[in-house]
Design a protein around this motif. Structure first.
Motif, mmCIF file in Angstrom:
data_model
loop_
_atom_site.group_PDB
_atom_site.id
_atom_site.type_symbol
_atom_site.label_atom_id
_atom_site.label_comp_id
_atom_site.label_asym_id
_atom_site.label_seq_id
_atom_site.Cartn_x
_atom_site.Cartn_y
_atom_site.Cartn_z
ATOM 1 N N ALA A 168 0.830 -1.199 0.000
ATOM 2 C CA ALA A 168 0.000 0.000 0.000
ATOM 3 C C ALA A 168 0.868 1.254 0.000
ATOM 4 O O ALA A 168 0.579 2.224 -0.714
ATOM 5 C CB ALA A 168 -0.924 -0.015 1.224
ATOM 6 N N LEU A 169 1.943 1.219 0.793
ATOM 7 C CA LEU A 169 2.837 2.376 0.832
ATOM 8 C C LEU A 169 3.477 2.620 -0.532
ATOM 9 O O LEU A 169 3.517 3.748 -1.027
ATOM 10 C CB LEU A 169 3.937 2.152 1.876
ATOM 11 C CG LEU A 169 3.530 2.347 3.338
ATOM 12 C CD1 LEU A 169 4.647 1.885 4.246
ATOM 13 C CD2 LEU A 169 3.208 3.807 3.597
ATOM 14 N N LEU A 170 3.960 1.521 -1.139
ATOM 15 C CA LEU A 170 4.622 1.660 -2.437
ATOM 16 C C LEU A 170 3.650 2.171 -3.492
ATOM 17 O O LEU A 170 4.001 2.980 -4.344
ATOM 18 C CB LEU A 170 5.228 0.321 -2.857
ATOM 19 C CG LEU A 170 6.487 -0.068 -2.088
ATOM 20 C CD1 LEU A 170 6.764 -1.552 -2.216
ATOM 21 C CD2 LEU A 170 7.687 0.722 -2.589
ATOM 22 N N ALA A 224 2.327 10.012 -1.497
ATOM 23 C CA ALA A 224 3.050 9.680 -0.278
ATOM 24 C C ALA A 224 2.980 10.826 0.721
ATOM 25 O O ALA A 224 2.920 11.994 0.340
ATOM 26 C CB ALA A 224 4.502 9.378 -0.622
ATOM 27 N N ARG A 225 2.957 10.453 2.008
ATOM 28 C CA ARG A 225 2.968 11.477 3.044
ATOM 29 C C ARG A 225 4.331 11.495 3.724
ATOM 30 O O ARG A 225 5.108 10.540 3.575
ATOM 31 C CB ARG A 225 1.866 11.178 4.074
ATOM 32 C CG ARG A 225 0.479 11.523 3.548
ATOM 33 C CD ARG A 225 -0.577 10.965 4.441
ATOM 34 N NE ARG A 225 -0.386 9.524 4.635
ATOM 35 C CZ ARG A 225 -1.189 8.764 5.352
ATOM 36 N NH1 ARG A 225 -2.212 9.280 5.952
ATOM 37 N NH2 ARG A 225 -0.962 7.470 5.474
ATOM 38 N N ALA A 226 4.562 12.528 4.469
ATOM 39 C CA ALA A 226 5.849 12.640 5.148
ATOM 40 C C ALA A 226 6.058 11.435 6.059
ATOM 41 O O ALA A 226 5.127 10.997 6.736
ATOM 42 C CB ALA A 226 5.899 13.928 5.961
ATOM 43 N N PHE A 275 8.828 4.723 7.321
ATOM 44 C CA PHE A 275 7.908 3.670 7.752
ATOM 45 C C PHE A 275 8.122 2.397 6.915
ATOM 46 O O PHE A 275 8.196 1.285 7.434
ATOM 47 C CB PHE A 275 6.472 4.190 7.610
ATOM 48 C CG PHE A 275 5.426 3.279 8.196
ATOM 49 C CD1 PHE A 275 5.713 2.444 9.282
ATOM 50 C CD2 PHE A 275 4.135 3.259 7.679
ATOM 51 C CE1 PHE A 275 4.740 1.617 9.814
ATOM 52 C CE2 PHE A 275 3.163 2.419 8.206
ATOM 53 C CZ PHE A 275 3.471 1.600 9.275
ATOM 54 N N LEU A 276 8.268 2.603 5.618
ATOM 55 C CA LEU A 276 8.505 1.485 4.701
ATOM 56 C C LEU A 276 9.765 0.720 5.108
ATOM 57 O O LEU A 276 9.785 -0.514 5.176
ATOM 58 C CB LEU A 276 8.650 2.043 3.278
ATOM 59 C CG LEU A 276 8.821 1.045 2.138
ATOM 60 C CD1 LEU A 276 7.551 0.227 1.972
ATOM 61 C CD2 LEU A 276 9.128 1.763 0.832
ATOM 62 N N GLU A 277 10.795 1.479 5.421
ATOM 63 C CA GLU A 277 12.063 0.877 5.795
ATOM 64 C C GLU A 277 11.922 0.092 7.095
ATOM 65 O O GLU A 277 12.454 -1.005 7.245
ATOM 66 C CB GLU A 277 13.116 1.980 5.951
ATOM 67 C CG GLU A 277 14.529 1.469 5.880
ATOM 68 C CD GLU A 277 15.519 2.585 5.574
ATOM 69 O OE1 GLU A 277 15.117 3.764 5.512
ATOM 70 O OE2 GLU A 277 16.709 2.263 5.409
ATOM 71 N N GLU A 278 11.149 0.640 8.008
ATOM 72 C CA GLU A 278 10.968 -0.009 9.302
ATOM 73 C C GLU A 278 10.238 -1.350 9.138
ATOM 74 O O GLU A 278 10.632 -2.358 9.721
ATOM 75 C CB GLU A 278 10.175 0.926 10.219
ATOM 76 C CG GLU A 278 10.227 0.520 11.678
ATOM 77 C CD GLU A 278 9.306 1.392 12.512
ATOM 78 O OE1 GLU A 278 9.164 2.589 12.194
ATOM 79 O OE2 GLU A 278 8.720 0.857 13.465
ATOM 80 N N ILE A 279 9.183 -1.334 8.324
ATOM 81 C CA ILE A 279 8.464 -2.595 8.101
ATOM 82 C C ILE A 279 9.405 -3.623 7.478
ATOM 83 O O ILE A 279 9.426 -4.797 7.855
ATOM 84 C CB ILE A 279 7.243 -2.400 7.174
ATOM 85 C CG1 ILE A 279 6.293 -1.363 7.754
ATOM 86 C CG2 ILE A 279 6.504 -3.711 6.986
ATOM 87 C CD1 ILE A 279 5.106 -1.071 6.840
ATOM 88 N N VAL A 327 13.114 -3.959 -1.219
ATOM 89 C CA VAL A 327 12.818 -2.676 -0.597
ATOM 90 C C VAL A 327 14.080 -2.082 0.027
ATOM 91 O O VAL A 327 14.444 -0.924 -0.230
ATOM 92 C CB VAL A 327 11.723 -2.844 0.484
ATOM 93 C CG1 VAL A 327 11.535 -1.549 1.251
ATOM 94 C CG2 VAL A 327 10.423 -3.284 -0.152
ATOM 95 N N LEU A 328 14.759 -2.890 0.815
ATOM 96 C CA LEU A 328 15.935 -2.370 1.519
ATOM 97 C C LEU A 328 17.039 -1.971 0.555
ATOM 98 O O LEU A 328 17.639 -0.904 0.682
ATOM 99 C CB LEU A 328 16.446 -3.411 2.521
ATOM 100 C CG LEU A 328 15.512 -3.629 3.718
ATOM 101 C CD1 LEU A 328 16.003 -4.771 4.585
ATOM 102 C CD2 LEU A 328 15.392 -2.353 4.539
ATOM 103 N N SER A 329 17.291 -2.842 -0.450
ATOM 104 C CA SER A 329 18.395 -2.515 -1.360
ATOM 105 C C SER A 329 18.066 -1.281 -2.195
ATOM 106 O O SER A 329 18.932 -0.465 -2.461
ATOM 107 C CB SER A 329 18.727 -3.706 -2.247
ATOM 108 O OG SER A 329 17.635 -4.004 -3.062
ATOM 109 N N SER A 330 16.807 -1.142 -2.591
ATOM 110 C CA SER A 330 16.486 0.013 -3.435
ATOM 111 C C SER A 330 16.447 1.293 -2.604
ATOM 112 O O SER A 330 16.823 2.355 -3.090
ATOM 113 C CB SER A 330 15.154 -0.193 -4.158
ATOM 114 O OG SER A 330 14.115 -0.376 -3.236
#
Lengths: 168, 629
Positions: B489-491, B499-501, B506-510, B530-533
């Motif tokens: 959903a975030l992506l 996208a919001r601030a 948040f994406l990275e944390e998940i 996700v992490l590598s990009s």
């Protein structure tokens, strides 16, 4: 693969051929679905009885693996590949146009019960992307005209078969 | 016809070799999935008929061969003994090749690689750039072996390794050979093969099993399936050797039921092996009993996880178990189980046949041998390649793969399908080995190698990977089940410019939560893209999220296409390419795009040869801003 719809086997025969072995349940359900097009409640109950395993387990398997369906589907399945290789070569565009032409949603069945429209994640032919699988046959490197031709041929074949059922 | 002893095996193999040696030429028609979809089955018949018409059926056999790898140029045909490769052969080509080449002795330039009316092209397979730099161990015999014929496999020394393992080697010697060879499992973790073999041999149990996993599952990765389709007998032979080493008497080959061709070939190969007495009771006159059953699996990406695969064979939903106790001690039905994927198995017969030292001489010292890759995406040559391990990715991408299309630049490579990390262009020097790829945030795994050029949006690519992973998540543990849809959903909102601030953080944390807390390898690896990009392409995320632009000109909500009237020659290519009819303009005059009806597909930009079509958001665009008025 879809042609086996016409083969005359009964569910009992399938079960017997697998010697009522419960670990072969996935293959049994595959064969039932290939024969009837879907897994009916009646057949799930029968499978559970014959294999002597709880209906909940049969149901669990029939709903875990995404190729199994509990509702009747169309005669032929059109799968548009949306793997990364095909996406890069325009698979999504083909999907959009098929949706419009057939007037059907992804995962849906056309009103004449002839086609299911689905997406598939990579059929291993990225070398010939974009790829559409029409009734088990891979149509590759496609332009839209070729797909329409394949679909019309299938529709014609489907109608002929319904008009003159193949003799067993 | 049963082979009762080693002598039987050798004389049978020699007879097959003798038969081939006596022929004038052999025509091999590629019967890989790619070429079949391009119509090679019909060509096989046509060739047989054309050869028969010339009265050459005896001297020039026509056979189907395993995948020749050059899928993008299919159908491909190999003529031996010269080793001339024809690409894109059609009906007219069949009679020309038979008349001009087989009878007349002169290759037909039209169907050669790079050949045409004026160009001679490259005739010999080994001289075509696609085949240079490849090293064949697992795919050895491609073009010379008919995957549906056991005799053809035996002519290429097939089953001689099994003969050796049964007659001259004790189980310990076999495991020693595997240990010395340094063979590592061609799966995600790169487990040392001999450790599995040893622990399975040491494990106590009334019965043991060997299992071959042929469920590649990942989009763009089909190395295992290709190997199984090319030489099903090699896998059968390997499993028999493995069974002999660990003391198993039953094997399972798990093939996805959608892999029609692989399923058919495995079943056929099993029947042939039983007929020859290479499976069953008392193999080759020894007291060794072993048989294999092909399991028609349901497709599930999670089956790449060994415990999930085992659950699926047992007839249960494919959910992973805790692997504190390894499956080599407690696997299928709680019995010790030696489980490997197709490619790992296929390395075993050559090792036993040629010795460990020979195997170690290929590839990098930390993981010797080769790796079968299935490059795809935005490169010139698509197909199946096999290269020594340790080869830098750049050599693969610019060597056999032929580099990006004209005028394009490579942006990133995604190794190992959607669960693999994205490796940016500047890191393409990374060698193809477990440790170096892991350092780069990717995996070796099933051999997918998707190449993206500068017209691919990284965020959209990652979104598509995560979409796949969330569909394939089995639902057992919450980090994966809940985390993947949230990431998706975030992506999606980032791609749409909504996208919001704080969304990126948040994406990275998940993603980190998934990596730390997921139950099995699927969830852990799902975080990779996700992490590598986020690490290497953070600027693209920021461009989407903060500047509301897609730097690749892909995401429709953030992109507008504009034609530069100064560069446009009015050739009309973009007008023809546009599916929506949004390009207007008279011939030889500058064209323009009607934004109201534009579907933002980018077909005009791909079609333009003058680089006159610009997408808003790309680096080149600000210069053209005045065009927008």
């Amino acid at each position: 693969m879809q042609d086996t719809l016409l083969e005359k086997h009964s569910v009992e025969e399938i079960l017997a051929r697998h010697m009522y072995e419960d670990f072969e349940i996935i293959e049994i359900l595959q064969e039932i679905q290939r024969m009837e097009g879907y897994l009916s409640e009646k057949n799930l109950v029968l499978t559970s009885k014959r294999l002597r395993i709880p209906l909940s387990r049969v149901y669990g398997i029939a709903t875990f693996y995404k190729n199994f369906t509990l509702v009747p589907r169309g005669k032929y399945t059109l799968q548009v590949c949306t793997g990364a290789g095909c996406l890069a070569k325009g698979g999504m565009k083909i999907l959009d146009r098929l949706r419009n032409t057939l007037q059907v949603k992804v995962g849906g069945t056309t009103s004449d019960r002839m086609f299911n429209l689905e997406t598939v994640r990579c059929v291993g032919c990225c070398g010939r992307a974009p790829v559409v699988v029409a009734a088990g046959k891979i149509v590759s490197g496609v332009d839209f005209g070729e797909i329409l031709e394949a679909i019309e041929n299938l529709r014609k074949r489907g109608r002929d078969e319904i008009a003159q059922p193949a003799r067993s | 016809m049963k082979l009762l002893s080693l002598q039987d095996l050798e004389s049978r193999a020699e007879a097959s070799r003798e038969w081939i040696r006596g022929r004038k030429a052999v025509i091999s028609v590629c019967m890989g999935s790619g070429c079949i979809s391009a119509g090679s089955e019909a060509l096989l018949d046509l060739f047989r008929r054309a050869i028969a018409d010339e009265g050459l059926s005896e001297q020039v056999p026509v056979m189907g061969s395993g995948c020749l790898g050059f899928c993008g140029k299919g159908p491909v045909i190999l003529v031996r003994p010269e080793g001339v490769l024809y690409c894109g052969v059609d009906e007219a080509g069949v009679s020309r090749i038979v008349k001009e080449h087989i009878v007349g002795g002169k290759p037909v330039a039209k169907y050669l690689y790079g050949g045409g009316a004026k160009d001679a092209g490259i005739a010999l397979m080994d001289e075509i750039p696609f085949y240079k730099g490849q090293k064949l161990l697992v795919l050895a015999g491609r073009g010379c072996m008919d995957p549906e014929s056991i005799d053809s496999y035996m002519a290429a020394d097939g089953y001689s390794a099994l003969g050796k393992a049964l007659s001259a080697m004790s189980p310990d010697l076999i495991i020693d050979a595997i240990k010395e060879s340094g063979l590592r499992g061609r799966g995600g973790r790169g487990f040392h093969a001999w450790m599995k073999w040893e622990s399975c041999r040491m494990a106590a149990g009334p019965e043991k099993f060997v299992v071959c996993n042929c469920d590649d599952g990942a989009p763009g990765a089909y190395a295992g399936r290709t190997v199984l389709e090319n030489s099903p007998h090699a896998v059968i032979e390997a499993m028999a050797i493995g069974a002999r080493a660990v003391g198993a008497s039953m094997g399972f080959i798990y093939v996805r039921t959608e892999y029609d061709l692989a399923v058919g070939r495995v079943e056929k190969a099993l029947a042939q092996a039983r007929e020859y007495g290479l499976l069953g009771r008392g193999i080759l006159g020894t007291g060794f009993d072993f048989d294999i059953r092909a399991v028609h699996g349901e497709s599930a990406f999670i089956c790449g996880e060994s415990t999930a695969l085992i659950a699926s064979i047992e007839g249960r939903p494919a959910e992973p178990r805790h692997d504190q106790v390894h499956s080599s001690e407690k696997g299928l039905w709680g019995r010790p189980t030696l489980l490997s994927n197709v490619e790992t198995w296929a390395n075993v017969p050559p090792i036993i046949r040629n010795g460990a030292a020979w195997f170690r001489s290929v590839g990098s010292p930390s993981c010797p041998g080769t790796k079968v890759l299935t490059p795809g995406g935005r490169i010139r040559n698509l197909g199946v390649v096999e290269v020594p391990t340790g080869t830098p990715l750049s050599e693969i991408v610019f060597g056999p793969c032929g580099g990006p299309g004209p005028g394009r630049r490579i942006k990133a490579v995604q190794a190992c399908g959607p669960a693999g990390g994205l490796i940016p262009e500047r890191m393409l020097g990374t060698g193809l080995a477990y440790e170096s790829l892991e350092e780069a945030g990717a995996m070796m795994c099933t051999g997918g190698l998707i190449v993206f050029d500068d017209r691919t949006c990284i965020v959209e690519t990652v979104r598509s990977s995560i979409e796949f992973m969330s569909e394939e998540c089995c639902g057992k543990c919450s980090p994966c089940r809940e985390g993947l849809p949230r990431m998706l959903a975030l992506l999606e909102s980032i791609c749409r410019g909504r996208a919001r601030a704080g969304d990126l953080e948040f994406l990275e944390e998940i993603a980190w939560t998934l990596k730390d807390a997921s139950f099995c390898g699927l969830g852990k690896s799902a975080a990779n893209p996700v992490l590598s990009s986020l690490k290497c392409f953070r600027d693209e995320y920021v461009a989407h999220a903060d500047e509301k632009r897609c730097p690749a000109g892909v995401c429709p909500e953030l992109t507008r296409f504009v034609i530069d009237p100064e560069k446009c020659s009015g050739c009309g290519l973009c007008r023809k390419a546009c599916p929506a009819g949004a390009v207007a303009g008279a011939p030889k005059e500058a064209h323009s795009i009607k934004e109201e009806i534009c579907v933002k597909c980018g077909a005009c930009r791909d079609a333009c040869r003058k680089e006159a079509v610009f997408a808003s958001g790309t680096a080149a665009f600000p210069v053209q801003r005045q065009l927008l008025r």
